[in-house]
Write an enzyme that holds these catalytic residues in place. Structure first.
Site, PDB file in Angstrom:
ATOM      1  N   SER A  69      84.279  67.424  50.664  1.00  0.00           N
ATOM      2  CA  SER A  69      83.828  66.482  50.757  1.00  0.00           C
ATOM      3  C   SER A  69      84.335  65.508  51.774  1.00  0.00           C
ATOM      4  CB  SER A  69      83.450  65.523  49.423  1.00  0.00           C
ATOM      5  OG  SER A  69      82.874  64.300  49.541  1.00  0.00           O
ATOM      6  N   ARG A  70      83.551  64.692  52.417  1.00  0.00           N
ATOM      7  CA  ARG A  70      84.018  63.852  53.545  1.00  0.00           C
ATOM      8  C   ARG A  70      84.507  62.703  53.129  1.00  0.00           C
ATOM      9  NH1 ARG A  70      79.127  63.231  57.156  1.00  0.00           N
ATOM     10  NH2 ARG A  70      78.447  62.700  55.221  1.00  0.00           N
ATOM     11  N   ILE A  75      72.227  66.161  45.047  1.00  0.00           N
ATOM     12  CA  ILE A  75      71.868  67.215  44.247  1.00  0.00           C
ATOM     13  C   ILE A  75      73.051  67.786  43.643  1.00  0.00           C
ATOM     14  CG2 ILE A  75      71.711  68.734  46.354  1.00  0.00           C
ATOM     15  CD1 ILE A  75      69.230  68.523  43.386  1.00  0.00           C
ATOM     16  N   LYS A  96      68.008  74.459  49.508  1.00  0.00           N
ATOM     17  CA  LYS A  96      66.813  74.464  50.314  1.00  0.00           C
ATOM     18  C   LYS A  96      66.852  73.409  51.165  1.00  0.00           C
ATOM     19  CE  LYS A  96      64.176  71.804  49.546  1.00  0.00           C
ATOM     20  NZ  LYS A  96      64.162  69.976  49.568  1.00  0.00           N
ATOM     21  N   ASP A  99      60.654  67.831  53.509  1.00  0.00           N
ATOM     22  CA  ASP A  99      61.867  67.898  52.425  1.00  0.00           C
ATOM     23  C   ASP A  99      61.510  68.218  51.191  1.00  0.00           C
ATOM     24  OD1 ASP A  99      64.995  68.058  51.935  1.00  0.00           O
ATOM     25  OD2 ASP A  99      64.223  66.276  50.612  1.00  0.00           O
TER      26      ASP A  99
HETATM   27  P1  NAP Z   1      72.748  63.569  49.959  1.00  0.00           P
HETATM   28  O1  NAP Z   1      72.730  63.011  48.594  1.00  0.00           O
HETATM   29  O2  NAP Z   1      72.586  62.899  51.166  1.00  0.00           O
HETATM   30  O3  NAP Z   1      73.757  64.503  49.902  1.00  0.00           O
HETATM   31  C1  NAP Z   1      74.147  65.574  50.890  1.00  0.00           C
HETATM   32  C2  NAP Z   1      75.988  65.417  51.011  1.00  0.00           C
HETATM   33  O4  NAP Z   1      75.915  66.396  52.069  1.00  0.00           O
HETATM   34  C3  NAP Z   1      76.422  64.043  51.414  1.00  0.00           C
HETATM   35  O5  NAP Z   1      76.659  63.270  50.394  1.00  0.00           O
HETATM   36  C4  NAP Z   1      77.612  64.813  52.055  1.00  0.00           C
HETATM   37  O6  NAP Z   1      78.467  64.688  51.249  1.00  0.00           O
HETATM   38  C5  NAP Z   1      77.471  66.004  52.716  1.00  0.00           C
HETATM   39  N1  NAP Z   1      77.134  66.006  54.181  1.00  0.00           N
HETATM   40  C6  NAP Z   1      77.950  66.870  55.070  1.00  0.00           C
HETATM   41  N2  NAP Z   1      77.543  66.793  56.180  1.00  0.00           N
HETATM   42  C7  NAP Z   1      76.524  65.751  56.110  1.00  0.00           C
HETATM   43  C8  NAP Z   1      76.190  65.197  57.251  1.00  0.00           C
HETATM   44  N3  NAP Z   1      76.141  65.514  58.538  1.00  0.00           N
HETATM   45  N4  NAP Z   1      75.059  64.191  56.997  1.00  0.00           N
HETATM   46  C9  NAP Z   1      74.839  63.847  55.542  1.00  0.00           C
HETATM   47  N5  NAP Z   1      75.601  64.281  54.726  1.00  0.00           N
HETATM   48  C10 NAP Z   1      76.601  65.258  54.876  1.00  0.00           C
HETATM   49  O7  NAP Z   1      71.355  64.828  49.972  1.00  0.00           O
HETATM   50  P2  NAP Z   1      70.770  65.777  48.532  1.00  0.00           P
HETATM   51  O8  NAP Z   1      69.443  64.944  48.225  1.00  0.00           O
HETATM   52  O9  NAP Z   1      72.151  66.091  47.862  1.00  0.00           O
HETATM   53  O10 NAP Z   1      70.250  66.809  49.354  1.00  0.00           O
HETATM   54  C11 NAP Z   1      71.185  67.844  50.125  1.00  0.00           C
HETATM   55  C12 NAP Z   1      70.568  69.430  50.153  1.00  0.00           C
HETATM   56  O11 NAP Z   1      69.876  69.291  48.919  1.00  0.00           O
HETATM   57  C13 NAP Z   1      69.271  69.008  51.168  1.00  0.00           C
HETATM   58  O12 NAP Z   1      68.886  70.266  51.800  1.00  0.00           O
HETATM   59  C14 NAP Z   1      67.986  68.791  50.276  1.00  0.00           C
HETATM   60  O13 NAP Z   1      66.954  69.124  50.506  1.00  0.00           O
HETATM   61  C15 NAP Z   1      68.471  69.660  48.860  1.00  0.00           C
HETATM   62  N6  NAP Z   1      67.816  69.306  47.558  1.00  0.00           N
HETATM   63  C16 NAP Z   1      67.884  68.045  47.255  1.00  0.00           C
HETATM   64  C17 NAP Z   1      67.155  67.314  46.072  1.00  0.00           C
HETATM   65  C18 NAP Z   1      67.311  65.924  45.570  1.00  0.00           C
HETATM   66  O14 NAP Z   1      66.685  65.719  44.635  1.00  0.00           O
HETATM   67  N7  NAP Z   1      67.762  65.208  46.138  1.00  0.00           N
HETATM   68  C19 NAP Z   1      66.545  68.432  45.325  1.00  0.00           C
HETATM   69  C20 NAP Z   1      66.793  69.721  45.691  1.00  0.00           C
HETATM   70  C21 NAP Z   1      67.465  70.214  46.586  1.00  0.00           C
HETATM   71  P3  NAP Z   1      80.034  64.505  51.300  1.00  0.00           P
HETATM   72  O15 NAP Z   1      80.236  63.039  51.657  1.00  0.00           O
HETATM   73  O16 NAP Z   1      80.567  64.812  50.026  1.00  0.00           O
HETATM   74  O17 NAP Z   1      80.683  65.206  52.607  1.00  0.00           O
END
Ligand code: NAP
Length: 311
Positions: free
Chosen positions: A39-40, A17, A93, A171
């Protein structure tokens, strides 16, 4: 704030996101300047990047606000540190893994006099405000939510979604609840829920929910993470003046099967515009209603064992 003095933002969690929405929304809004990334694993070319938030705080890089794009399970600790450091905070969110930790953040933000924004991006889908306006003054007789998507397509490799606090099918489902709570005129309450939890996971993969509003009107929801083929992110509302349907996650509004509203998607530009307004006005916006409904489901819902989910 003006374009001459943009709000300097540090983004935490460079995942899907962050890359798909936050980076372009900030780049297009002169009220914001992205100045650092935490970012990790990743780096953002041309910007200082830090492995941990502590590294950023120790670095001396100046910033005014944080955009928290991590999974919900690690949000509270990071948000609290940022608020305590006097930074404004935008929460992706859902705003936290529990209601209590979000309340804690609200109190810290108030005490420090900084802005806390709990974002619900789907509320900024283009047909949501027109739907709310159309429903005003009409008598609602029933509402149905159908939120069905293929987790393998939309959430590949996101193991956190299956862990406690990751919400599973809620989610995306919480997005539907964020829209329903914005467009329906009265509060509604959970009466029954069934949660299908894969035997090798902690979070539901499918759910059926039944709510009733304060006048006894039924509101039902079907959430499905195993939908292949056409996906649906729809809300239907029956009224005395016709049938409303919000489709495509709130992007299109239909009345009696006729498309009456469709505009290009601009959810995240809307969220950032709101963040700038809140900071300018010295206010916070922390509505936990959608998360409270999900917490109610996890309190009241009947668990059914579902086949193991293998990605
Ligand atoms: P994602 O692709 O898994 O990315 C989350 C990022 O958070 C990871 O790349 C990681 O980035 C970081 N992170 C830090 N601590 C972590 C941990 N313990 N486990 C996993 N990741 C960790 O997820 P996302 O889809 O972007 O979603 C993130 C949030 O945005 C969620 O709450 C989701 O509900 C919300 N969201 C997502 C979407 C969508 O379409 N995907 C839409 C709206 C909202 P680093 O490696 O850089 O640390």
């Amino acid at each position: 704030m003006t374009a001459a003095t943009p709000i300097r933002v540090a983004l935490i969690g460079l995942g899907k996101i962050a890359r798909d929405q936050h980076l372009p929304a900030m780049a297009a809004d002169p009220r914001f300047a992205l100045v650092a990334v935490v970012s990790r694993h990743a780096q953002q070319p041309g910007l200082p990047s830090f492995h941990t938030f502590d590294d950023l705080l120790a670095s001396g890089v100046a910033f005014d606000a944080v955009a928290l794009c991590t999974p919900p399970q690690v949000r509270h600790g990071l948000a609290r540190r940022a608020l305590e450091a006097g930074k404004h905070v935008m929460l992706e969110k859902p705003p936290g893994a529990t209601l209590s930790e979000v309340e804690d953040l609200r109190q810290v933000a108030d005490a420090r006099g900084v802005t806390l924004q709990a974002t619900w991006h789907s509320r900024y889908a283009p047909a949501v405000a027109p739907a709310r306006a159309w429903l005003e003054g009409r008598t609602i007789t029933a509402a149905r939510i159908n939120w069905r998507e293929d987790v393998r397509v939309w959430h590949p490799g996101q193991d956190w979604i299956w862990e406690p606090g990751g919400l599973g099918v809620f989610d995306p489902g919480i997005n539907a609840l964020s829209i329903a709570t914005a467009v329906l005129p009265r509060p509604f309450f959970l009466t029954e829920a069934t949660l299908h939890v894969p035997e090798n996971r902690q979070s539901p993969i499918q759910a059926q929910l039944a709510f009733v509003d304060t006048l006894g009107v039924p509101v039902t929801a079907e959430f499905d993470f195993l939908q292949t083929g056409p996906q649906s992110w729809d809300i239907e509302v029956d009224t005395d003046g016709g049938a409303l349907r919000l489709s495509h996650g709130g992007a299109r509004l239909w009345i009696d099967r006729a498309l009456v509203h469709e505009q290009p998607e601009a959810e995240y530009p809307g969220l950032y515009a709101r963040f700038a307004e809140l900071i300018g006005a010295g206010q916070s916006d922390v509505d936990v209603t959608p998360l409270r409904h999900v917490a109610d489901v996890f309190l009241l819902g009947r668990r059914v064992a579902a086949p193991a989910f293998i990605e």
